[in-house]
Design an enzyme around this catalytic site. Structure first.
Site, PDB file in Angstrom:
ATOM      1  N   ARG A  35       0.959  -1.149   0.049  1.00  0.00           N
ATOM      2  CA  ARG A  35       0.007  -0.131   0.018  1.00  0.00           C
ATOM      3  C   ARG A  35       0.901   1.292   0.185  1.00  0.00           C
ATOM      4  NH1 ARG A  35      -4.519  -1.532   4.320  1.00  0.00           N
ATOM      5  NH2 ARG A  35      -5.532  -3.357   3.215  1.00  0.00           N
ATOM      6  N   CYS A  36       1.960   1.280  -1.075  1.00  0.00           N
ATOM      7  CA  CYS A  36       2.995   2.423  -0.664  1.00  0.00           C
ATOM      8  C   CYS A  36       2.832   2.933  -2.178  1.00  0.00           C
ATOM      9  CB  CYS A  36       4.337   1.986  -0.438  1.00  0.00           C
ATOM     10  SG  CYS A  36       5.705   2.687  -0.608  1.00  0.00           S
ATOM     11  N   GLY A  37       3.392   4.276  -2.229  1.00  0.00           N
ATOM     12  CA  GLY A  37       3.153   4.867  -3.556  1.00  0.00           C
ATOM     13  C   GLY A  37       4.430   4.208  -4.373  1.00  0.00           C
TER      14      GLY A  37
END
Length: 160
Positions: A35-37
């Site tokens: 769930r990271c950029g």
């Protein structure tokens, strides 16, 4: 033999392996999060893995939830996400901590042996490049894309 090779880690399927199982290969160790950029880097990592694994290259992915709760899932959820959303085929390991009192021994050693400044991992998708002898050669920050690392990877693969 490198100290790195004595360290054990649990795969995402629960099997205990030694990093020494990858001795003689150029290794890229990455702390990953879903769930990271930077999660889209899975695509580039998978591409570099597919292009170079027959040349003695391996990527080891270590999920970590220490940065803004960006990897909250169970190992099974992480495995499903990686295999269905990004078709990840490189080895994935059980979720670990990369900093602090509960950091995995692997990351403690990586940070100690890093030829750059001794510092904690700053974010998801920090990458450590290891030569065929088990030496930490370079650390890449999250902002370094897999393609930006390719010249360093190719240089190590060319060494006999």
């Amino acid at each position: 033999m490198s100290e790195l090779y004595d360290i054990e880690a649990r795969t995402i399927d629960g099997e205990t392996v030694k990093i020494g199982d990858y001795a003689g290969k150029v290794i890229l160790i990455v702390n990953v999060a879903s769930r990271c950029g930077f999660t889209l880097q899975y695509n580039g990592l998978e591409a570099i893995w597919n292009e170079n694994r027959d040349k003695g290259f391996v990527i080891l992915g270590f999920p970590c939830n220490q940065f803004s709760n960006q990897e909250p899932g169970t190992d099974e959820e992480i495995k499903t996400f990686c295999s269905t959303r990004f078709i990840v085929t490189f080895p994935l390991f059980s979720k670990i901590e990369v900093n602090g009192d509960n950091q995995h021994p692997l990351y403690k050693l990586l940070k100690e042996k890093d030829p750059g400044p001794a510092e904690d991992v700053k974010w998801n998708f920090t990458k450590f490049l290891i030569d065929r002898k088990g030496n930490v050669v370079k650390r890449f920050q999250a902002t370094n894309t897999p393609r930006q690392m390719e010249p360093d990877i190719q240089a190590l693969l060319a060494e006999a």
